[in-house]
Design a protein around this motif. Sequence first.
Motif, PDB file in Angstrom:
ATOM      1  N   HIS A 213       1.138  -1.183  -0.281  1.00  5.68           N
ATOM      2  CA  HIS A 213      -0.182   0.220   0.449  1.00  5.68           C
ATOM      3  C   HIS A 213       0.752   1.881   0.172  1.00  5.68           C
ATOM      4  O   HIS A 213       1.984   1.018   0.465  1.00  5.68           O
ATOM      5  N   ARG A 214       0.518   2.048  -0.399  1.00  4.11           N
ATOM      6  CA  ARG A 214       0.711   3.377  -0.320  1.00  4.11           C
ATOM      7  C   ARG A 214       2.179   3.653  -1.416  1.00  4.11           C
ATOM      8  O   ARG A 214       3.325   4.312  -0.763  1.00  4.11           O
ATOM      9  N   LEU A 215       2.258   3.228  -1.992  1.00  2.47           N
ATOM     10  CA  LEU A 215       3.487   3.530  -2.837  1.00  2.47           C
ATOM     11  C   LEU A 215       3.975   3.665  -3.517  1.00  2.47           C
ATOM     12  O   LEU A 215       3.423   4.285  -3.803  1.00  2.47           O
ATOM     13  N   THR A 216       5.441   4.873  -3.428  1.00  3.28           N
ATOM     14  CA  THR A 216       5.382   5.897  -3.597  1.00  3.28           C
ATOM     15  C   THR A 216       7.439   5.181  -4.652  1.00  3.28           C
ATOM     16  O   THR A 216       7.698   4.279  -4.178  1.00  3.28           O
ATOM     17  N   LEU A 217       7.791   6.173  -5.005  1.00  2.46           N
ATOM     18  CA  LEU A 217       8.671   6.157  -6.044  1.00  2.46           C
ATOM     19  C   LEU A 217       9.638   7.420  -5.744  1.00  2.46           C
ATOM     20  O   LEU A 217       8.835   8.748  -6.002  1.00  2.46           O
TER      21      LEU A 217
ATOM     22  N   GLY B   8      -4.544   3.324  -8.094  1.00  2.98           N
ATOM     23  CA  GLY B   8      -3.417   3.822  -8.383  1.00  2.98           C
ATOM     24  C   GLY B   8      -3.082   3.981  -9.558  1.00  2.98           C
ATOM     25  O   GLY B   8      -3.616   3.877 -10.577  1.00  2.98           O
ATOM     26  N   PRO B   9      -2.094   4.557 -10.698  1.00  5.50           N
ATOM     27  CA  PRO B   9      -2.364   5.103 -11.586  1.00  5.50           C
ATOM     28  C   PRO B   9      -2.350   3.836 -13.189  1.00  5.50           C
ATOM     29  O   PRO B   9      -1.892   4.152 -14.172  1.00  5.50           O
TER      30      PRO B   9
ATOM     31  N   LEU C 211       2.894   5.103  -6.858  1.00  2.92           N
ATOM     32  CA  LEU C 211       2.605   3.946  -7.912  1.00  2.92           C
ATOM     33  C   LEU C 211       1.107   2.761  -7.587  1.00  2.92           C
ATOM     34  O   LEU C 211       0.619   2.484  -7.995  1.00  2.92           O
ATOM     35  N   GLY C 212       0.443   3.816  -6.633  1.00  2.00           N
ATOM     36  CA  GLY C 212      -0.488   2.899  -5.761  1.00  2.00           C
ATOM     37  C   GLY C 212      -0.196   1.420  -5.479  1.00  2.00           C
ATOM     38  O   GLY C 212       0.543   1.767  -3.975  1.00  2.00           O
TER      39      GLY C 212
END
Length: 182
Positions: A91-95, A125-126, A101-102
Amino acid sequence: LGGRVPPSSLLGGRLSVSVTLARAGGRAAARLDAAFSGSITARGLTAELPLEPSVIPDLPRGLAGRLEAHLAAIRWAGGRITAVRGTIEAHRLTLNGTQPLGAYRVTFPDASAGPPIGGFRGLGGPFSVQGTGRLTPGPGYVVSGLIASRPDAPPRPAAPLRYPGAAGAAGRRSVSVAGAFL
């Protein structure tokens, strides 16, 4: 670290212990059954952990988020995972802390012969993602499937999807990610 060992568990040729692990930002709990044959089965495993290199050593640089696991059972034998039943979610993936990232889920159905394979899908997400997640003897993983930008996705996170190869039906592209954990 906390746990308890019921003396009656030794009578059946196995050691059974309830374990809870806590660390900054995370927690895991399960009942572990260790057979004299060397196999270990975790039952009722629940975990909430930060997605970071201490949990998954081959984590791509800059990737962050939270992992949640709800596994009815996971079995190790001979130094590898041989069976899994339940779900693992990111969850709450980011780069790099800025590109969302969703969220994603892999669901492992009842254990069967062969390497554990589960259905993989996006939870929002996207990106629209659908495929499979397979555990390898490493211990590692391979996630493969089809990915596409959602129509309402912001342009920045979807930009990498414009470049690698030609899109197939419905604008989806093949993707495969592999790595190791533990």
